[in-house]
Design a protein around this motif. Structure first.
Motif, mmCIF file in Angstrom:
data_model
loop_
_atom_site.group_PDB
_atom_site.id
_atom_site.type_symbol
_atom_site.label_atom_id
_atom_site.label_comp_id
_atom_site.label_asym_id
_atom_site.label_seq_id
_atom_site.Cartn_x
_atom_site.Cartn_y
_atom_site.Cartn_z
ATOM 1 N N LEU A 149 39.781 50.273 33.523
ATOM 2 C CA LEU A 149 39.738 49.792 34.814
ATOM 3 C C LEU A 149 40.634 48.762 35.008
ATOM 4 C CD1 LEU A 149 38.707 50.197 37.813
ATOM 5 C CD2 LEU A 149 36.970 48.212 37.146
ATOM 6 N N LYS A 150 40.149 47.861 34.498
ATOM 7 C CA LYS A 150 41.474 46.824 34.530
ATOM 8 C C LYS A 150 43.041 47.243 34.880
ATOM 9 C CE LYS A 150 38.322 43.059 33.227
ATOM 10 N NZ LYS A 150 37.617 41.867 32.153
ATOM 11 N N THR A 204 35.079 43.097 39.787
ATOM 12 C CA THR A 204 36.178 43.596 38.705
ATOM 13 C C THR A 204 37.105 44.195 40.234
ATOM 14 O OG1 THR A 204 35.366 43.993 36.408
ATOM 15 C CG2 THR A 204 37.619 45.094 37.580
ATOM 16 N N LEU A 205 36.071 45.642 40.888
ATOM 17 C CA LEU A 205 36.565 46.094 41.684
ATOM 18 C C LEU A 205 36.964 44.979 42.627
ATOM 19 C CD1 LEU A 205 35.024 49.300 41.711
ATOM 20 C CD2 LEU A 205 37.180 49.204 40.870
ATOM 21 N N PRO A 208 31.913 45.431 54.745
ATOM 22 C CA PRO A 208 32.149 44.322 53.755
ATOM 23 C C PRO A 208 32.104 43.487 53.387
ATOM 24 C CG PRO A 208 33.650 45.536 55.661
ATOM 25 C CD PRO A 208 32.093 45.097 55.918
ATOM 26 N N GLN A 209 32.107 43.414 51.876
ATOM 27 C CA GLN A 209 31.129 42.454 51.455
ATOM 28 C C GLN A 209 32.534 41.520 50.616
ATOM 29 O OE1 GLN A 209 26.633 43.741 50.155
ATOM 30 N NE2 GLN A 209 28.007 45.356 49.971
ATOM 31 N N ASN A 210 32.174 39.831 49.629
ATOM 32 C CA ASN A 210 32.725 40.148 48.485
ATOM 33 C C ASN A 210 31.882 39.312 47.215
ATOM 34 O OD1 ASN A 210 30.699 37.817 48.676
ATOM 35 N ND2 ASN A 210 31.192 36.568 49.840
ATOM 36 N N ALA A 211 32.543 39.054 46.075
ATOM 37 C CA ALA A 211 31.632 39.516 45.024
ATOM 38 C C ALA A 211 30.282 38.742 45.234
ATOM 39 C CB ALA A 211 32.594 38.381 44.300
ATOM 40 N N ASP A 212 29.731 37.995 45.434
ATOM 41 C CA ASP A 212 28.617 37.955 46.282
ATOM 42 C C ASP A 212 27.150 38.499 46.509
ATOM 43 O OD1 ASP A 212 29.098 35.985 44.083
ATOM 44 O OD2 ASP A 212 30.146 34.006 45.589
ATOM 45 N N GLY A 213 27.986 39.751 47.485
ATOM 46 C CA GLY A 213 27.194 40.904 48.223
ATOM 47 C C GLY A 213 27.384 40.058 49.519
#
Length: 528
Positions: free
Chosen positions: A394-395, A432-433, A454-459
Motif C-alpha cells: 500500500l505504501k 496510512t491512507l 472528514p476525519q483525521n488519524a484519530d477519528g
C-alpha cells in the motif's frame, strides 16, 4: 390470550350482541400495517431465520433469535404514525412466557401498551390496544424454553394517520442554491406543513423529477459544466397528496470539472435467497445499480453469504449483482474466508477480476481517480511485529500514484456506530491512507449506512482528512446500530446502494433507498 366477559345486568343474548357489535366497530376499519415493512431484530439465530421472515405473510417462514439469552426484541417500522389497536403473534415452539408490546414515534423512545406474564405459545391475539406511533416492538423478557424466541408471524393492525386524508401539504418556499460546482448544484428550501405530515419532497430539474428526499436539502450531481438548469420542489404527504410546485429558480453550473462518471457501491450483499422471496433484498439493490447505469461497481466485501461457496455465488449473487460482473472491482470480506478453502469460491467466481495484480488487493484508475482495493482480513489476525506485506505494498502504491484524487475501500471499518463497533485492527490502513491525503474511504462489515465528516488519524473532525462511509446495506440482514460517533454526519439503518458522482477534482455521494428515494446526500467535496 383468553378474555373474560361478565354480564351483570343485561340479558346474556343482548350482551353477546353488543359485544360483537363493539368488536366489529373496533376492528372493521383496522388494516394489516406490518406485512412487508422494514423490520429489525436484536439478534438472529442464523441467516435463514431473519427478522423479515416474521412479517412476510408466510406461516412457513420464521424469525428466531439467538438461543439462551434474554431479553430479545423485534421492531417493525410501519412507515407512518398509526393508531395501534391489535397485535397478533403466531409463535413457533420457542415462545415467550413473558413479553411486552411497545410503540414509538421515533424508533428510540418506546411506551408499553401491553404486558403479558403468562404466555402459553401458539397464537396470541391481543386486541383492544390503545397505542399510537410509527414503530411497534415486541420485547421478549422471559423465554418459555431453553432456546430463543421464534415467530412465524408478527401482525400489527390499526389505522394510519393518513387514512382518508385528502388535504395536500403547503407549497415549499425559499428554494435556493447553496453551493454550485461544475457538476453539482446544492439546493435547500423551507419545510412545508400538512395536517398529518409531510413524507417527502420531489425535486424537479427542467420539469422532470430527479429525486425524492425526506429532508429539505438536496445535492444534484452528475451535471454538465457551464449549463443552466431550472429547479422546482413539491411536497407530498403520506396519503400521496402533492402540493403545487414551488417558485422556480435557475442555476448555472461552473466551468471545468471534466471527466465526470458515476459509480455504484455497497457491501454485505447476497443473502441466500432469490427474487421469488419478497423479503429478499439483493435483487432489489441490484435494480438500483441498474438504474444508476454506473461506469463501474465497487463491492466492499461479504459479497456472498454465508460461507461464500462457489455454488452460492452461482445460485444467488450471479443472478443479481452478477449482471455487473464485467465492470465490478470487488474485495473480499470475512465471509469470503469461510469457504472450506478460504477465498476459493470468491476466486473461482470472480476469476482475474478479484486478483488483477495477483493478490486480493490491487489498485485501478478511472479519470483523475486512483482507487485502492484492500483485503482487511490481513489486519484482523495476528501478524506479530512484522509489517504485513499488504501494508508495504500500500505504501509503495501510494508513493507511485500520479492521480489527483484517491479513494480506498476495504471491509472492516476503522470507526463504526454499528454492531461490530470500532476496529483498531484497521488502524494501520487508516493512518496510512490519512497520511497520503486520501479523499474517500468505503467499508462494509456492519450492516447499516454511516457517513462521517472528514476525519483525521484519530477519528476527529478534520477537513483535511478523508470522508469515511460504511455501506454494509447491500442486502444481508441489517444489524442494530448504537449511539453515533461525534464525527458521524448521517446514520441510517436501511437498505440501499451508494451512488458516487466523481469528477477530476470533486466527489459527492448519495444513498439511494429501495424505493429509489435519496436517503442521504453529501456535500460536494474537493479532492485534497
Amino acid at each position: 390470550m383468553r378474555l373474560r366477559l361478565l354480564a351483570l345486568v343485561l340479558p346474556v343474548g343482548l350482551v353477546a350482541a353488543l359485544g360483537a357489535a363493539a368488536a366489529d366497530a373496533r376492528t372493521t376499519a383496522d388494516a394489516l400495517l406490518s406485512q412487508g415493512r422494514p423490520v429489525l431484530a436484536s439478534t438472529v439465530e442464523d441467516d435463514t431465520l431473519t427478522a423479515a421472515k416474521a412479517v412476510d405473510g408466510s406461516t412457513t417462514t420464521r424469525w428466531a433469535s439467538v438461543e439462551g439469552a434474554d431479553p430479545q426484541w423485534l421492531r417493525v417500522d410501519l412507515g407512518q404514525a398509526s393508531s395501534i389497536n391489535r397485535v397478533k403473534l403466531n409463535w413457533e415452539a420457542a415462545y415467550a412466557k413473558a413479553y411486552r408490546i411497545e410503540v414509538s414515534d421515533d424508533g428510540t423512545n418506546f411506551t408499553t401498551v401491553k404486558e403479558v406474564a403468562d404466555g402459553n405459545g401458539a397464537t396470541d391475539d391481543l386486541t383492544g390496544l390503545q397505542g399510537h406511533g410509527r414503530y411497534v416492538r415486541l420485547v421478549g423478557t422471559q423465554r418459555a424454553t431453553s432456546y430463543g424466541y421464534s415467530l412465524w408471524e408478527l401482525e400489527v393492525y390499526g389505522v394510519t394517520d393518513s387514512t382518508g386524508d385528502t388535504q395536500a401539504p403547503t407549497v415549499p418556499t425559499g428554494l435556493k442554491s447553496t453551493a454550485v460546482t461544475a457538476t453539482s448544484v446544492a439546493l435547500s428550501w423551507t419545510a412545508s406543513t400538512d395536517n398529518v405530515g409531510v413524507s417527502q419532497y420531489d425535486v424537479l430539474r427542467d420539469g422532470k423529477v430527479v429525486a425524492s428526499t425526506a429532508g429539505t436539502t438536496y445535492n444534484d450531481t452528475g451535471l454538465t459544466a457551464n449549463t443552466a438548469y431550472k429547479y422546482t420542489v413539491r411536497a407530498r404527504d403520506l396519503a400521496g397528496n402533492a402540493s403545487a410546485e414551488s417558485t422556480a429558480i435557475t442555476v448555472t453550473t461552473g466551468t471545468g470539472g471534466t471527466g465526470g462518471f458515476v459509480l455504484a457501491a455497497a457491501g454485505d450483499i447476497a443473502d441466500r435467497c432469490t427474487a421469488s422471496d419478497s423479503s429478499c433484498v439483493h435483487p432489489k439493490t441490484a435494480k438500483l445499480v441498474e438504474a444508476m447505469n454506473p461506469a463501474a461497481v465497487i463491492t466492499m466485501g461479504d459479497n456472498q453469504y454465508d460461507d461464500a461457496h462457489l455454488s452460492d455465488f452461482q445460485k444467488y449473487y450471479a443472478k443479481t449483482w452478477g449482471k455487473f460482473k464485467n465492470i465490478t472491482h470487488p474485495i473480499p470480506g470475512n465471509h469470503e474466508t469461510y469457504d472450506n478453502t478460504p477465498y476459493e469460491g470468491y476466486h473461482q467466481y470472480f476469476g482475474s477480476i478479484a486478483t488483477p495484480q495477483g493478490k486480493n488487493y490491487y489498485s485501478w484508475e478511472m479519470g483523475n481517480w486512483h482507487f485502492i482495493a484492500l483485503d482487511s482480513n490481513d489486519f484482523v489476525k495476528e501478524e506479530g511485529l512484522k509489517e504485513p506485506a499488504q501494508l508495504t505494498w500500500l505504501k509503495q502504491d501510494l508513493a507511485k500514484n500520479t492521480k489527483g484524487c484517491i479513494a480506498a475501500y476495504y471491509h472492516h471499518p476503522r470507526f463504526s456506530s454499528g454492531d461490530h463497533g470500532d476496529n483498531p485492527d484497521a488502524d494501520p490502513l487508516w493512518k496510512t491512507l490519512v497520511g497520503a491525503k486520501t479523499d474517500l474511504i468505503l467499508n462494509g462489515h456492519d450492516h447499516h449506512y454511516e457517513r462521517f465528516y472528514p476525519q483525521n488519524a484519530d477519528g476527529k473532525k478534520d477537513a483535511a482528512g478523508p470522508v469515511q462511509i460504511i455501506g454494509g446495506m447491500g442486502g444481508a440482514p441489517l444489524y442494530p446500530i448504537k449511539a453515533a460517533h461525534p464525527a458521524t454526519a448521517k446514520l441510517i439503518s436501511d437498505f440501499g446502494v451508494l451512488k458516487l458522482s466523481m469528477t477530476d477534482s470533486t466527489f459527492a455521494t448519495q444513498l439511494i433507498g429501495l424505493d429509489g428515494k435519496v436517503l442521504d446526500s453529501s456535500p460536494t467535496y474537493s479532492c485534497h
